[in-house]
Design an enzyme around this catalytic site. Structure first.
Site, PDB file in Angstrom:
ATOM      1  N   ASP A 175      13.355  -4.783 -16.364  1.00 50.62           N
ATOM      2  CA  ASP A 175      12.526  -5.770 -17.082  1.00 50.62           C
ATOM      3  C   ASP A 175      13.246  -6.994 -16.937  1.00 50.62           C
ATOM      4  O   ASP A 175      14.252  -7.482 -17.563  1.00 50.62           O
ATOM      5  CB  ASP A 175      12.204  -5.435 -18.458  1.00 50.62           C
ATOM      6  N   LEU A 176      12.592  -7.941 -16.223  1.00 48.86           N
ATOM      7  CA  LEU A 176      13.121  -9.333 -15.856  1.00 48.86           C
ATOM      8  C   LEU A 176      13.137 -10.021 -17.358  1.00 48.86           C
ATOM      9  O   LEU A 176      13.894 -11.138 -17.116  1.00 48.86           O
ATOM     10  CB  LEU A 176      12.280 -10.177 -14.685  1.00 48.86           C
TER      11      LEU A 176
ATOM     12  N   ASP B 115       4.604 -21.733  -2.630  1.00 48.93           N
ATOM     13  CA  ASP B 115       4.339 -23.124  -2.162  1.00 48.93           C
ATOM     14  C   ASP B 115       3.923 -23.868  -3.429  1.00 48.93           C
ATOM     15  O   ASP B 115       3.969 -25.120  -3.528  1.00 48.93           O
ATOM     16  CB  ASP B 115       2.965 -22.904  -1.606  1.00 48.93           C
TER      17      ASP B 115
ATOM     18  N   TYR C 149       4.024 -22.448 -13.803  1.00 47.83           N
ATOM     19  CA  TYR C 149       4.377 -21.566 -12.739  1.00 47.83           C
ATOM     20  C   TYR C 149       5.085 -22.037 -11.834  1.00 47.83           C
ATOM     21  O   TYR C 149       6.184 -21.488 -11.607  1.00 47.83           O
ATOM     22  CB  TYR C 149       2.981 -20.683 -12.440  1.00 47.83           C
TER      23      TYR C 149
END
Length: 289
Positions: A35-36, A101, A124
């Site tokens: 789990d990050l 991107d 994000y």
């Protein structure tokens, strides 16, 4: 070759599991074992999988939701990614990290190169840029792959959303002033495998750093939607709208175009595809399923 990939359900992970060939073992690790957002789970889980190389593909990708959950976005995309790279470094194996991107502001008129200065405009994008920096700091043997507009037969993506809406509605509105490179997860997977072979077959490999990985040629969301409906024989009318008319919490880059030149020069045996042919392929797979 044993490749450990973080995440179990992502588009790239599932494409890698589908495309692995003899001599390549793909081990997908995800929650709850890895789990990050819980760094204490990362090293032991990766170490137990005995990787030759680690592909850091798991991420927090809810772009608009990240504006309301910045702590979680940074925990996964920054701290979590850094912990994966650090675990790989402790095991003395390279890491390939997938970025986006969205690290750019979208104001450039030409495709972005790896030399362009990032300037994310969303939580994000900022969390992914922080992740790039932590990955590079944690593991000198790193490849960071920025990609964009990813789609596949799996999960949630623009192509599948258009197909669903095209069956439900007579007309939809799609943004016409955002430009980018629709990129098939299968093509990303194929190039990642090529990079893995290059790294592990060359004991003197030294081409570490940031690369852009997108399908060839460019389009807009509007033109891509029209092409999707044509391929799927859907009669839905597509109405072009400007970004300012589309309400969203997170700002999207108007120019998401990325240049592939560096990756093509270093990994000359990689195969790149036109977005139209890749769209045809994915729609064909979805029609058969």
């Amino acid at each position: 070759m044993r490749i450990v990939v973080t995440g179990k359900c992502g588009q790239v992970v599932r494409s890698m599991l589908e495309s692995a060939h003899p001599g390549v073992e793909i081990v997908a690790l995800g929650r709850p074992e890895l789990d990050l957002a819980a760094p204490e789970t990362i090293y032991a889980t990766i170490a137990n999988a005995r990787p030759d190389i680690v592909v850091s593909a798991a991420a927090y990708t809810a772009v608009d939701k990240a504006e309301d959950e910045p702590a979680l976005a940074y925990a996964v995309n920054a701290a979590g990614a850094g912990a994966v790279a650090q675990a790989a470094a402790k095991l003395d194996v390279p890491v390939i990290h997938i970025s986006t991107d969205y690290v750019f502001d979208g104001n450039k008129l030409e495709p972005y190169t790896e030399m362009d200065e990032p300037n994310p405009q969303s939580v994000y994008g900022a969390s992914k840029l922080a992740g790039e920096q932590l990955v590079a700091e944690a593991n000198t043997k790193h490849i960071i792959l920025r990609t964009a507009w990813v789609y596949s037969p799996y999960g949630n993506n623009f192509l599948k959303t258009m197909l669903r809406l095209g069956r439900e509605r007579d007309e939809i509105s799609v943004v016409s002033d955002q430009h980018g490179n629709p990129t098939s997860a299968a093509n990303i997977s194929s190039i990642i495998l090529t990079i893995c072979h290059s790294i592990l077959s060359d004991k003197d490999f030294h081409h570490w750093g940031i690369y852009h990985l997108v399908d060839d040629s460019e389009t807009t969301w509007f033109n891509w939607a029209e092409y999707i409906f044509t391929c799927a024989s859907l009669k839905t009318n597509v109405k072009p709208i400007k970004s300012i008319e589309y309400t969203s919490k997170a700002k999207r880059p108007n120019n998401s175009r990325l240049s592939n030149d560096k990756l093509k020069n270093i990994f000359a045996n990689s195969s790149f595809y036109d977005w139209k042919s890749s769209t045809d392929t994915v729609i064909g797979e979805l029609v058969k399923s």
